[in-house]
Design a protein around this motif. Structure first.
Motif, PDB file in Angstrom:
ATOM      1  N   PRO A  68       0.421  13.342   0.075  1.00 31.07           N
ATOM      2  CA  PRO A  68      -0.279  12.076   0.327  1.00 31.07           C
ATOM      3  C   PRO A  68       0.774  11.016  -0.091  1.00 31.07           C
ATOM      4  CG  PRO A  68      -1.435  12.949  -1.795  1.00 31.07           C
ATOM      5  CD  PRO A  68      -0.186  14.108  -1.223  1.00 31.07           C
ATOM      6  N   LYS A  69       0.743   9.955   0.481  1.00 29.84           N
ATOM      7  CA  LYS A  69       1.454   8.893   0.192  1.00 29.84           C
ATOM      8  C   LYS A  69       0.607   7.780  -0.639  1.00 29.84           C
ATOM      9  CE  LYS A  69       3.211   8.370   4.085  1.00 29.84           C
ATOM     10  NZ  LYS A  69       2.715   9.735   4.761  1.00 29.84           N
ATOM     11  N   ASN A  70       1.411   7.028  -1.379  1.00 26.79           N
ATOM     12  CA  ASN A  70       0.787   5.603  -1.987  1.00 26.79           C
ATOM     13  C   ASN A  70       1.304   4.654  -0.865  1.00 26.79           C
ATOM     14  OD1 ASN A  70      -0.954   6.660  -3.883  1.00 26.79           O
ATOM     15  ND2 ASN A  70       0.344   5.492  -5.463  1.00 26.79           N
ATOM     16  N   ILE A  71       0.697   3.568  -0.380  1.00 27.22           N
ATOM     17  CA  ILE A  71       1.228   2.510   0.486  1.00 27.22           C
ATOM     18  C   ILE A  71       1.204   1.263  -0.491  1.00 27.22           C
ATOM     19  CG2 ILE A  71       0.971   3.408   2.831  1.00 27.22           C
ATOM     20  CD1 ILE A  71      -1.582   1.821   2.925  1.00 27.22           C
ATOM     21  N   VAL A  72       2.205   0.399  -0.328  1.00 23.62           N
ATOM     22  CA  VAL A  72       2.133  -0.639  -1.173  1.00 23.62           C
ATOM     23  C   VAL A  72       2.343  -2.014  -0.030  1.00 23.62           C
ATOM     24  CG1 VAL A  72       3.739  -2.196  -2.664  1.00 23.62           C
ATOM     25  CG2 VAL A  72       3.459   0.245  -3.072  1.00 23.62           C
ATOM     26  N   PHE A  73       1.374  -2.896  -0.301  1.00 20.03           N
ATOM     27  CA  PHE A  73       1.536  -3.957   0.738  1.00 20.03           C
ATOM     28  C   PHE A  73       0.941  -5.245   0.133  1.00 20.03           C
ATOM     29  CE2 PHE A  73      -2.264  -1.309  -0.158  1.00 20.03           C
ATOM     30  CZ  PHE A  73      -3.238  -2.332  -0.330  1.00 20.03           C
TER      31      PHE A  73
ATOM     32  N   ARG B  36      -6.901  -7.865   0.674  1.00 23.65           N
ATOM     33  CA  ARG B  36      -7.427  -8.382   2.348  1.00 23.65           C
ATOM     34  C   ARG B  36      -8.053  -9.798   1.880  1.00 23.65           C
ATOM     35  NH1 ARG B  36     -10.306  -4.355   6.337  1.00 23.65           N
ATOM     36  NH2 ARG B  36      -9.693  -6.368   7.727  1.00 23.65           N
ATOM     37  N   GLU B  37      -9.016  -9.722   0.927  1.00 20.82           N
ATOM     38  CA  GLU B  37      -9.701 -10.918   0.770  1.00 20.82           C
ATOM     39  C   GLU B  37      -8.880 -12.029  -0.268  1.00 20.82           C
ATOM     40  OE1 GLU B  37     -13.125  -9.341  -1.187  1.00 20.82           O
ATOM     41  OE2 GLU B  37     -13.723  -8.193   0.415  1.00 20.82           O
ATOM     42  N   GLY B  38      -7.826 -11.678  -0.656  1.00 20.59           N
ATOM     43  CA  GLY B  38      -6.952 -12.693  -1.445  1.00 20.59           C
ATOM     44  C   GLY B  38      -7.351 -12.690  -2.861  1.00 20.59           C
ATOM     45  N   LYS B  39      -8.161 -11.680  -3.486  1.00 17.52           N
ATOM     46  CA  LYS B  39      -8.318 -11.411  -4.673  1.00 17.52           C
ATOM     47  C   LYS B  39      -7.165 -11.231  -5.515  1.00 17.52           C
ATOM     48  CE  LYS B  39     -13.266 -10.275  -4.551  1.00 17.52           C
ATOM     49  NZ  LYS B  39     -13.990  -9.038  -4.069  1.00 17.52           N
ATOM     50  N   ALA B  40      -6.199 -10.624  -5.003  1.00 18.40           N
ATOM     51  CA  ALA B  40      -4.831 -10.397  -5.307  1.00 18.40           C
ATOM     52  C   ALA B  40      -3.957 -10.371  -4.295  1.00 18.40           C
ATOM     53  CB  ALA B  40      -4.848  -8.870  -6.009  1.00 18.40           C
ATOM     54  N   GLU B  41      -2.540 -10.951  -4.532  1.00 17.36           N
ATOM     55  CA  GLU B  41      -1.681 -11.043  -3.474  1.00 17.36           C
ATOM     56  C   GLU B  41      -1.280  -9.825  -2.852  1.00 17.36           C
ATOM     57  OE1 GLU B  41      -1.443 -12.553  -6.536  1.00 17.36           O
ATOM     58  OE2 GLU B  41      -1.916 -14.473  -5.750  1.00 17.36           O
ATOM     59  N   ALA B  42      -1.389  -8.654  -3.634  1.00 14.77           N
ATOM     60  CA  ALA B  42      -0.510  -7.573  -3.030  1.00 14.77           C
ATOM     61  C   ALA B  42      -1.158  -6.409  -3.989  1.00 14.77           C
ATOM     62  CB  ALA B  42       0.716  -7.474  -3.299  1.00 14.77           C
ATOM     63  N   GLY B  43      -1.066  -5.251  -3.332  1.00 17.18           N
ATOM     64  CA  GLY B  43      -1.638  -3.960  -3.890  1.00 17.18           C
ATOM     65  C   GLY B  43      -1.230  -2.690  -3.528  1.00 17.18           C
ATOM     66  N   GLU B  44      -1.351  -1.578  -4.406  1.00 16.06           N
ATOM     67  CA  GLU B  44      -0.976  -0.298  -4.053  1.00 16.06           C
ATOM     68  C   GLU B  44      -1.953   0.815  -4.113  1.00 16.06           C
ATOM     69  OE1 GLU B  44       2.455   1.018  -6.164  1.00 16.06           O
ATOM     70  OE2 GLU B  44       1.940   3.321  -5.812  1.00 16.06           O
ATOM     71  N   VAL B  45      -2.271   1.555  -2.909  1.00 12.90           N
ATOM     72  CA  VAL B  45      -3.537   2.347  -2.943  1.00 12.90           C
ATOM     73  C   VAL B  45      -2.962   3.760  -2.391  1.00 12.90           C
ATOM     74  CG1 VAL B  45      -5.267   0.565  -2.591  1.00 12.90           C
ATOM     75  CG2 VAL B  45      -4.289   1.840  -0.595  1.00 12.90           C
ATOM     76  N   ILE B  46      -3.630   4.962  -2.611  1.00  7.57           N
ATOM     77  CA  ILE B  46      -3.174   6.056  -1.680  1.00  7.57           C
ATOM     78  C   ILE B  46      -3.853   6.029  -0.380  1.00  7.57           C
ATOM     79  CG2 ILE B  46      -5.506   7.291  -2.884  1.00  7.57           C
ATOM     80  CD1 ILE B  46      -3.487   9.776  -2.698  1.00  7.57           C
ATOM     81  N   MET B  47      -3.185   6.095   0.525  1.00  3.66           N
ATOM     82  CA  MET B  47      -3.371   5.824   2.082  1.00  3.66           C
ATOM     83  C   MET B  47      -4.582   6.529   2.272  1.00  3.66           C
ATOM     84  SD  MET B  47      -0.821   5.767   5.077  1.00  3.66           S
ATOM     85  CE  MET B  47      -0.835   7.513   5.581  1.00  3.66           C
ATOM     86  N   SER B  48      -4.503   7.970   1.997  1.00  2.95           N
ATOM     87  CA  SER B  48      -5.724   8.756   2.855  1.00  2.95           C
ATOM     88  C   SER B  48      -7.318   8.184   2.129  1.00  2.95           C
ATOM     89  CB  SER B  48      -5.417  10.195   2.388  1.00  2.95           C
ATOM     90  OG  SER B  48      -5.316  10.580   0.956  1.00  2.95           O
TER      91      SER B  48
END
Ligand code: PCA
Length: 338
Positions: free
Chosen positions: A234-239, A83-95
């Motif tokens: 649970p799911k990982n989301i990639v954004f 969100r802060e732009g430290k990386a352009e994209a990411g993957e996290v476990i949604m929960s």
């Protein structure tokens, strides 16, 4: 040169340069993906394939790089970091984001998804709301892929409620922290990158996670029991950061979204197909694989209901609508006959 001529010359040069690149063409963009999971994990392999496909399809105009195992941003900081732009994209476990919004915790509600077919219904029902919730936080959803079902690993055999008391239970999201509290265990938050060592060092006696993570962390070094409680999927989301996404040309944006759809399909299959193989590996390493005793199972069901009630109290319109749509779609499906 007189100033007027100089101006004209600059203007002419700019015009020439302007036509050197076809209209709408874009300079190469680098997109760094931060993920907490290891290079060998099936989620990361899927992400790497996505990155390679995007690079090829955009003829290197969008160069994606995957940074595994929290090497770019620490696991717990990836969402905020992108969100802060430290990386352009990411993957996290949604929960893991359930404190941000209850909506993100919907796929860690225990015992309301009994298998992948249900998990798909839940994702269909929740996707538009999740998309919106991410957009409101400056992120563009690319895709989501589930972990295999969450089961209970334990060092001692669990035959009675009292067996859980005082055990150190590893947590990876707010729901697992709460479950630990409700069963009178002691929650210990440990990221998956640190989990193999934590298990081997005897820092925990109990955890709920997938067959996949159990194999990756060699759970058998200490945890001899694996109970198939099938608690949630649970799911990982990639954004990707929305500002970064918005700077890509229209053709590249379409490529990213189209290939994300493929990655999602592929990931769901990978997850589902791998579960049996991972469970076989657990058994091959002498973990005792079994189902829960009937009374214990009922106790866990009650814990699940309590969690669901607590969730419903925090939930708003968006969450209720998703849950209602999910349960409605699920009811319309005839359960698989054994
Ligand atoms: N593995 C991850 C998340 C869910 C799973 O199966 C973990 O244990 O942290």
């Amino acid at each position: 040169m007189n100033p007027r001529l100089a101006f004209l010359r600059t203007a002419a040069l700019t015009a020439c340069l302007g036509t050197a690149l076809p209209a709408g063409a874009q300079t190469p963009v680098e997109i760094n993906f931060a993920t907490a999971y290891s290079v060998d994990n099936f989620h990361t392999k899927n992400l790497q394939q996505y990155a390679d496909e995007v690079r090829r399809a955009t003829a290197d105009k969008v160069a994606m790089r995957v940074h595994a195992a929290g090497s770019l941003i620490k696991p717990g900081e990836i969402f905020a970091g992108v969100r802060e732009g430290k990386a352009e994209a990411g993957e996290v476990i949604m929960s893991s984001l359930a404190n941000e919004s209850p909506l993100f915790g919907i796929d860690a509600l225990p015992f309301i998804v009994s298998g992948y077919a249900d998990a798909r219904h839940m994702w269909n029902a929740s996707r538009p709301a999740i998309d919106k919730a991410l957009a409101a936080r400056g992120l563009q959803l690319l895709y989501a892929v589930p972990w295999p079902p969450q089961n209970l690993y334990s060092q001692p055999a669990i035959n009675a409620v009292g067996n859980l008391k005082g055990l150190r239970m590893r947590a990876y999201n707010p729901a697992t922290v709460r479950i630990a509290e409700l069963v009178h265990a002691r929650p210990v938050s440990i990221q998956v990158v640190d989990l193999a060592k934590a298990i081997a060092d005897g820092q925990l006696e109990l955890m709920i996670t997938s067959s996949s993570t159990g194999v990756e962390t060699k759970a058998w070094t200490r945890l001899g029991h694996y109970y198939k409680v099938n608690a949630w999927i649970p799911k990982n989301i990639v954004f990707i950061n929305k500002t970064t996404f918005g700077k890509l040309d229209a053709a590249s944006r379409t490529i990213l979204l189209d290939l994300a759809r493929n990655a999602e399909e592929r990931g769901w299959k990978l997850s589902e197909n791998s579960d049996r193989e991972y469970e076989a590996q657990l058994a091959a390493n002498k973990i005792n694989v079994s189902t829960m005793d009937f009374f214990m199972r009922q106790y866990l069901d009650r814990i699940g209901e309590k969690l669901a009630r607590e969730w419903l109290k925090q939930a708003g319109n968006d969450e209720w609508k998703v849950l209602l749509q999910y349960t409605t779609e699920r009811s319309q499906q005839t359960p698989a006959v054994r």
